[in-house]
Every structure is written in structure tokens, then in C-alpha cells.
Scaffold this motif. Structure first.
Motif, PDB file in Angstrom:
ATOM      1  N   LYS A 103       0.795  -1.235   0.000  1.00 10.37           N
ATOM      2  CA  LYS A 103       0.000   0.000   0.000  1.00 10.37           C
ATOM      3  C   LYS A 103       0.823   1.279   0.000  1.00 10.37           C
TER       4      LYS A 103
ATOM      5  N   PHE B 147       0.475   2.841  -5.615  1.00  9.94           N
ATOM      6  CA  PHE B 147      -0.598   3.195  -4.691  1.00  9.94           C
ATOM      7  C   PHE B 147      -0.518   4.644  -4.237  1.00  9.94           C
TER       8      PHE B 147
ATOM      9  N   ILE C 223      -8.083   2.592  -2.101  1.00  7.96           N
ATOM     10  CA  ILE C 223      -7.244   1.455  -1.724  1.00  7.96           C
ATOM     11  C   ILE C 223      -7.762   0.842  -0.415  1.00  7.96           C
TER      12      ILE C 223
END
Length: 143
Positions: free
Chosen positions: A23, A28, A36
Motif C-alpha cells: 500500500k 498506490f 485502496i
């Protein structure tokens, strides 16, 4: 012998863990963090729920009844999600059931409360709950 790792939902679990661990990567960083988080929480719930459902079938021979069948029988309708939790409780896995319930609550926020800002803590809690459910079911099958 039945193994959770053979379930397609286990691959979803592994993929969710992988995405969670990624992440912070560059891809991202260019995405909306809330998208997300919502996706990860959703996948955390569905992988846990699906693994629990398969575990109940393979270890206890219990399958989920279509809500339509409840209606045909004139019984109170129970969602497939509630049935998994109820069956876990019937087999003395109340803590797993309660963790799955909390994970479903977080999934509800992620999916339906689009103006709710999901915090790092909520994401981390969802991942922790997912791992708890899956690892405990996995450990029970190894005994």
C-alpha cells in the motif's frame, strides 16, 4: 485431507495481504488512499467469510441455505453471512464469529458509507481480523 490453502478464497486472502503490504509503493501513492482502503477492507471481509463458509462445509458438512429456501419454508430469512456466523457459534467458535461480524461492519463502512473517512487504524484492524479468522480456522484443520 481438506486444506484451506486449496480454496480459491485463500488466494484472495493471500492477494489481500500482498496488496496491504504494497500500500505504500509508488503505484498506490498515485491512487486515492480511500479507494485502496475500501478495496482492501472489502477483500479482507470476503476472503474471511468465504474461507469460513468453505471450512464449515468441509469440516462439519454444513452448507449455507439460500435465503429463498427460508422464505419457502415460512421461516425467518437469515442472510448467508449471518448463517456462517451462527454456524461458527454452534461449533463453539464464538470468537471467530465475533471477529467476522466486526469485519463485516468495517466492510459495510467501506462499501456503503462513502463519505466516511477510513482511517489507517480501521484498515489495520480489518487486516488483523482477517488474519485472525483465517489463521484460526487453518490451525483447527491442522489438529
Amino acid at each position: 485431507m481438506y486444506l484451506i490453502e486449496k480454496e480459491p478464497a485463500y488466494q484472495l486472502y493471500q492477494f489481500t495481504v500482498y496488496l496491504y503490504n504494497q500500500k505504500e509503493n509508488d503505484f498506490f501513492e498515485r491512487c486515492n488512499k480511500q479507494i485502496i482502503y475500501r478495496t482492501l477492507i472489502n477483500r479482507a471481509y470476503y476472503s474471511s467469510y468465504s474461507i469460513a463458509e468453505a471450512w464449515l462445509l468441509n469440516n462439519h458438512g454444513k452448507s449455507i441455505i439460500s435465503p429463498k429456501k427460508f422464505k419457502q419454508r415460512g421461516e425467518k430469512i437469515k442472510s448467508v453471512h449471518a448463517q456462517v456466523r451462527i454456524l461458527l457459534e454452534e461449533f463453539n467458535h464464538k470468537k471467530i464469529s465475533s471477529k467476522l461480524m466486526r469485519l463485516q461492519e468495517l466492510r459495510g463502512k467501506a462499501d456503503y458509507e462513502l463519505y466516511h473517512y477510513l482511517s489507517d487504524d480501521e484498515l489495520n484492524e480489518a487486516i488483523k481480523l482477517m488474519k485472525y479468522v483465517v489463521n484460526n480456522l487453518k490451525n483447527m484443520e491442522e489438529k
